[in-house]
Motif scaffolding. Sequence first.
Motif, PDB file in Angstrom:
ATOM      1  N   THR A  45      56.916 -97.225  94.508  1.00  0.00           N
ATOM      2  CA  THR A  45      58.714 -96.567  93.659  1.00  0.00           C
ATOM      3  C   THR A  45      58.595 -95.631  93.720  1.00  0.00           C
ATOM      4  N   PRO A  46      59.671 -95.039  93.545  1.00  0.00           N
ATOM      5  CA  PRO A  46      59.967 -93.273  93.314  1.00  0.00           C
ATOM      6  C   PRO A  46      59.099 -93.019  92.183  1.00  0.00           C
ATOM      7  N   LEU A  47      58.410 -91.576  92.066  1.00  0.00           N
ATOM      8  CA  LEU A  47      57.862 -90.711  91.089  1.00  0.00           C
ATOM      9  C   LEU A  47      58.908 -89.987  90.083  1.00  0.00           C
ATOM     10  N   GLU A  48      58.992 -90.093  88.562  1.00  0.00           N
ATOM     11  CA  GLU A  48      59.931 -89.556  88.245  1.00  0.00           C
ATOM     12  C   GLU A  48      59.719 -88.107  87.691  1.00  0.00           C
ATOM     13  N   GLY A  49      59.432 -86.903  87.165  1.00  0.00           N
ATOM     14  CA  GLY A  49      58.803 -85.471  86.391  1.00  0.00           C
ATOM     15  C   GLY A  49      59.552 -84.718  86.585  1.00  0.00           C
ATOM     16  N   GLU A  50      58.577 -83.583  86.633  1.00  0.00           N
ATOM     17  CA  GLU A  50      59.384 -82.076  86.692  1.00  0.00           C
ATOM     18  C   GLU A  50      58.473 -81.453  87.531  1.00  0.00           C
ATOM     19  N   LEU A  51      59.134 -79.946  87.966  1.00  0.00           N
ATOM     20  CA  LEU A  51      58.131 -79.162  88.804  1.00  0.00           C
ATOM     21  C   LEU A  51      58.096 -77.849  88.269  1.00  0.00           C
ATOM     22  N   THR A  52      56.895 -77.338  88.081  1.00  0.00           N
ATOM     23  CA  THR A  52      57.396 -75.431  87.553  1.00  0.00           C
ATOM     24  C   THR A  52      56.827 -74.558  88.358  1.00  0.00           C
ATOM     25  N   TRP A  53      57.058 -73.450  89.108  1.00  0.00           N
ATOM     26  CA  TRP A  53      56.872 -72.504  89.943  1.00  0.00           C
ATOM     27  C   TRP A  53      56.403 -70.947  88.694  1.00  0.00           C
ATOM     28  N   VAL A  54      55.648 -70.322  89.008  1.00  0.00           N
ATOM     29  CA  VAL A  54      54.944 -69.067  88.290  1.00  0.00           C
ATOM     30  C   VAL A  54      55.046 -68.499  89.411  1.00  0.00           C
ATOM     31  N   TRP A  55      55.921 -66.801  89.237  1.00  0.00           N
ATOM     32  CA  TRP A  55      55.403 -66.242  90.341  1.00  0.00           C
ATOM     33  C   TRP A  55      54.619 -65.029  89.716  1.00  0.00           C
ATOM     34  N   ARG A  56      53.317 -64.159  90.060  1.00  0.00           N
ATOM     35  CA  ARG A  56      52.746 -63.238  90.022  1.00  0.00           C
ATOM     36  C   ARG A  56      52.322 -62.681  90.189  1.00  0.00           C
ATOM     37  N   THR A  57      52.252 -60.381  89.897  1.00  0.00           N
ATOM     38  CA  THR A  57      51.580 -59.673  91.354  1.00  0.00           C
ATOM     39  C   THR A  57      50.350 -60.148  91.320  1.00  0.00           C
ATOM     40  N   TRP A  58      49.487 -59.127  92.033  1.00  0.00           N
ATOM     41  CA  TRP A  58      48.207 -59.499  92.033  1.00  0.00           C
ATOM     42  C   TRP A  58      47.580 -59.422  90.746  1.00  0.00           C
ATOM     43  N   GLU A  59      47.789 -58.519  89.686  1.00  0.00           N
ATOM     44  CA  GLU A  59      47.698 -58.042  88.351  1.00  0.00           C
ATOM     45  C   GLU A  59      47.178 -58.770  87.871  1.00  0.00           C
ATOM     46  N   GLY A  60      48.366 -60.000  88.059  1.00  0.00           N
ATOM     47  CA  GLY A  60      48.744 -61.298  86.888  1.00  0.00           C
ATOM     48  C   GLY A  60      50.150 -61.245  85.956  1.00  0.00           C
ATOM     49  N   GLN A  61      50.532 -59.790  86.607  1.00  0.00           N
ATOM     50  CA  GLN A  61      52.483 -59.965  85.910  1.00  0.00           C
ATOM     51  C   GLN A  61      52.873 -61.320  86.027  1.00  0.00           C
ATOM     52  N   GLU A  62      53.209 -61.541  85.133  1.00  0.00           N
ATOM     53  CA  GLU A  62      54.200 -62.573  85.552  1.00  0.00           C
ATOM     54  C   GLU A  62      55.554 -62.322  85.922  1.00  0.00           C
ATOM     55  N   VAL A  63      56.501 -62.603  87.174  1.00  0.00           N
ATOM     56  CA  VAL A  63      57.571 -61.782  87.351  1.00  0.00           C
ATOM     57  C   VAL A  63      59.179 -62.392  87.719  1.00  0.00           C
ATOM     58  N   ALA A  64      59.063 -64.618  87.373  1.00  0.00           N
ATOM     59  CA  ALA A  64      59.481 -65.197  87.537  1.00  0.00           C
ATOM     60  C   ALA A  64      58.774 -66.645  87.252  1.00  0.00           C
ATOM     61  N   ARG A  65      59.912 -66.856  86.391  1.00  0.00           N
ATOM     62  CA  ARG A  65      60.006 -68.857  86.226  1.00  0.00           C
ATOM     63  C   ARG A  65      60.749 -69.681  85.927  1.00  0.00           C
ATOM     64  N   ASN A  66      60.229 -70.958  87.103  1.00  0.00           N
ATOM     65  CA  ASN A  66      61.346 -71.467  86.148  1.00  0.00           C
ATOM     66  C   ASN A  66      61.180 -73.251  86.643  1.00  0.00           C
ATOM     67  N   ARG A  67      62.358 -74.102  86.750  1.00  0.00           N
ATOM     68  CA  ARG A  67      62.227 -75.587  86.671  1.00  0.00           C
ATOM     69  C   ARG A  67      62.609 -76.541  87.195  1.00  0.00           C
TER      70      ARG A  67
END
Length: 852
Positions: free
Chosen positions: A384-406
């Motif tokens: 059966t299908p599985l339901e949940g939530e997908l999250t993604w985070v964008w980071r630079t080489w130095e680890g700075q977070e520049v975007a996030r969504n889900r």
Amino acid sequence: MKYTPKPDWHTALKLAWLLTLSLPLAAAPAPPMLLEDFEGPTNRWSFSPGAEFPGAKGRFFFSPQAAHAGKMGGRLEFDFSGGGNYVAAIFRVPTNVPTHLNALQFWVRRPEGHSLVFRYTDPTGQTLQKPVECPAGRWVRASVTFAQWSGHWGGANDGKIHGPPQQLALLIDNGETRQGVLDFDDLTLINADALIARVSWPAYQFTEAEGWRLRVDGNGGASRLEGRQWTLDFSQGARSIGLSLPERTLLGNVDRLRLRLRGDLQGHPVRLSVYTHFMTFHKELTRVPSTTGDGITEYVTDGPPGPGWEWYGGENDGKMHGPLRLGTLQVQAGNLRDQRTVELLEVRIDGSCPADKRCLLTADTREQQGRWQSTATLRALSETPLEGELTWVWRTWEGQEVARNRQKVRVPALGQPLEITVPLPRQTATKFLEAEFSVDLPGQDVPPVTTAWVAPLETRGEATLEPESLFGMGLYLYRYGGDARGLAQMEQAAQMARDAGVKWSREEFAWSRIEPRKGEFQWKFYDDMMACAKRNGITVYAIVCYWAPWTKAYTPEGVDDYVRYVQALVRRYGKDIKQWEIWNEPNIFFWQGPKEMYAELLKRSYAAIKELDPQAEVLGLSTAGIDYKFIDQMLALQAPFDILTIHPYRRVLKDTEFIADLKKASDKVMLPDGRRRPVWLTEMGWATFTPHNTLRQDFVPTTLRAQAELIARSYLCAIVSGVEPRTFWYNFRNDGEDPIYFEHQMGIVHRDFRPKPAYRAYAVLAGLLRGKVLERQLPMEGDTLAYTFKAKQGASRVTAVWNPLRDAQVTVPVDSAQVTLMNTMGESRRVAAPNGRCSVSLRKGAVLYLLH
């Protein structure tokens, strides 16, 4: 990723008991057995420092800091400052263990950078071993079934358990850090069936997108594949007619395979081949005609290994070496010379996997319609299908977070993919962006994955030959086809390598391709390859390995033929090629004959090459790993070589130990008069693959960011070791497009030539060190390493500084009041260095360059 905890064992027992009230008595699950909750005293535990590999220290004890539930847990302390391979906590098992309890479940918090291993000792004294796959740095519930062992010794020594466990042990290996702890709690024996999910799913449905191709041995007449309609024409003498497709890893464990088609091939044997790493399993399928009148026939077999399966190639031992990939479906003529047409329906897998590892998450980044986008793909082995939530985070080489969504997701059933595509955030200055995807599905443990984008290189490389350069690469231009498309791709690879600063390539001069029949040579393709390398400023060295099909392998006659072939190569290419490597990894399965015969092959080849070109250099041994035992054996047999070649692959790069290993190898092959033979690293690398959801592979999964860090550190370590190396990363371009099979993901550019971050990291390092030599190592505190390189002409310097173990704030001495800081991706900024001292922040594992 959010982790959904499971009930503790007390609750699990209660739930299991309540569940039995609604089931027939025969279906009652076997109750688990708690072995240890650490809440009371016991004399069943002991500690081992792994005495067979001296140097490790540590202890095992009950600790409140190690408790997952209750007051106490088990803590295994380790200290590898003095060496050693592992430490272990060993549990003496009570004698009343029921035989139907065939798995161990426990809570564990594994330290970052270290592998966890489980051992089982049976009544014969045999010890069986396997790795435990679990995330690091947080509490997780781990499960280990008593099957599919990775190694065994002692007692019956047959890889099969003979009765209930006498001892169970948890081991921590000598990994990235010297000291640390492993915490675990609530060790419980359970029946493995409680851990396993079983599902029947359509792995292939013969769609055009799957890429099926017709393969015919002999005259196939009117044979063709049109959509799902497969016409097989044996009337013109075809011996076999088959179908193949691009290799893709199958999810889960393959318990049974079923080829379903409408029609019948009765009278024609149907064979299936599947791959596990380098080895091929093949078997004739069993025909099962329809009993329902729908005209559907099935051809079935249990998954390998097992009765009826044959195998060849690679490890050649009949064992599973990672997950399976579907190979070819082959229909043989048998005794019939007729024509058949069937409708292909599906290849169905009856499979299994851990109940909490049904889902696999992968990710990739591509340019689509002028915009770069990242795509996460989810597949689940569920009914059966599985339901949940997908999250993604964008980071630079130095680890700075520049975007996030889900977003909410509904993963389809039966292995069908769900793709979620998101655009890259718009950035102007950065040269690197990394997206991390994680998914929260109730009851599922799905590791997060990353994908990355890198900016194109700013400059083109120079096409001048520079054989003094240390920057090599396994370009393997010989793997391209000799047609117009293949030669165009070869040129594209060579140009990209040139632009990144590659000055050497390791190329195999395939005997079967150049001399397909004894005395008949076909040079054109290799002439074109050599010209391609030369016009892009790349010096080639040749590896000569593997037998021609017409010779007698591993015989004196075969050695004679090989030596004649080597001489033909030197006569043809000796003007441009001055280094000749004799065979590939003869210390393992790539050489199937006696090791003494390899020594003879090397002796004969050495003499033959020197006879024609006294200035040529012969590269020898080419060991998988740094195999000191094999090196000693070859030295004892007086096998001659000018340069030692090694393939020092490793799961974890411990920089100072790696440098010491290279020096040790150089010391071992020192000539009797005290002169050093150079040591070349002709293969080394890490693969950017996604772990399979059930089966472990030989390589450790590596993120794109980590591969970029590792390529910079590997080349720096080799250069500063002083062993006169050329280093050849394995390899330049991915061998395929399967995100799960590690051999497809070894490259620093993707299969379609998109650069990975490691490509840019290589280009930055090669560009900075071009025309420079090592000046000195700088004294630094703790684990930080720093080396200064000075221009051969002029006063410019580059200092490379990094800490492989932790983030650090360090001060670096420089000879300038202003310094340019450049990270591994080539992003730079100017900073002040008052009094010739520059304070910098280091991120664990990432090289920082100071230009002064």
